[in-house]
Enzyme design. Sequence first.
Site, short mmCIF file in Angstrom:
data_model
loop_
_atom_site.label_atom_id
_atom_site.label_comp_id
_atom_site.label_asym_id
_atom_site.label_seq_id
_atom_site.Cartn_x
_atom_site.Cartn_y
_atom_site.Cartn_z
N ILE A 1 57.33 45.73 74.12
CA ILE A 1 57.77 46.10 72.75
C ILE A 1 56.79 47.03 72.03
CG2 ILE A 1 59.38 44.30 71.98
CD1 ILE A 1 56.99 43.01 70.58
N HIS B 1 50.38 39.42 84.15
CA HIS B 1 51.44 40.45 84.18
C HIS B 1 50.86 41.78 84.64
CE1 HIS B 1 49.66 40.29 80.14
NE2 HIS B 1 49.79 41.60 80.13
N PHE B 2 51.77 42.58 85.21
CA PHE B 2 51.46 43.97 85.55
C PHE B 2 52.15 44.86 84.53
CE2 PHE B 2 51.14 42.09 89.89
CZ PHE B 2 49.84 42.48 90.19
#
Length: 141
Positions: A34, A102-103
């Site tokens: 986002i 996370h990537f």
Amino acid sequence: MAYDANNIFARMVRGEIPCIKVYEDADTLAFMDIMPQSEGHTLVIPKVAGETLFDTPPASMLAAMRTTQRVARAVQRAFEAPGIIITQFNGPVSGQTVFHMHFHIIPAYVAGTLRPHARERVDSATLEAQAVRIRAALLER
Ligand code: 5GP
């Protein structure tokens, strides 16, 4: 730091809060960031608990990397990005702000023009339009 099962990404995996998904399988989820650093910035997470690279099971890291490769290829195709940056942060000092491994898949268009990390929000209609392009590219072979 102990893993917080109520972190925002864990809540997305459980479907408790929305995200703009581009891909999902039994082990992983990919969705739009986002506060993207460039058009098409996508995140890939394993569905299991793990704050960082170090405490996420190897099989889950492998599944997340497999999805990252697949989605990165689609992002590259969808936006005709001349470059793709993959990042992964471990710990607050490294820049990590969400504590579920996370990537980042960050398209690079012109050298040195990325927006700052996790700063400027982009509206969901814009992100959904980008997700449509990535989903379509995922269907191409
Ligand atoms: P980190 O700083 O942990 O490497 O990356 C976290 C990423 O998650 C940032 O790029 C940030 O913009 C993104 N992010 C933070 N909150 C949300 C959210 O509620 N939804 C989505 N889709 N992305 C988020």
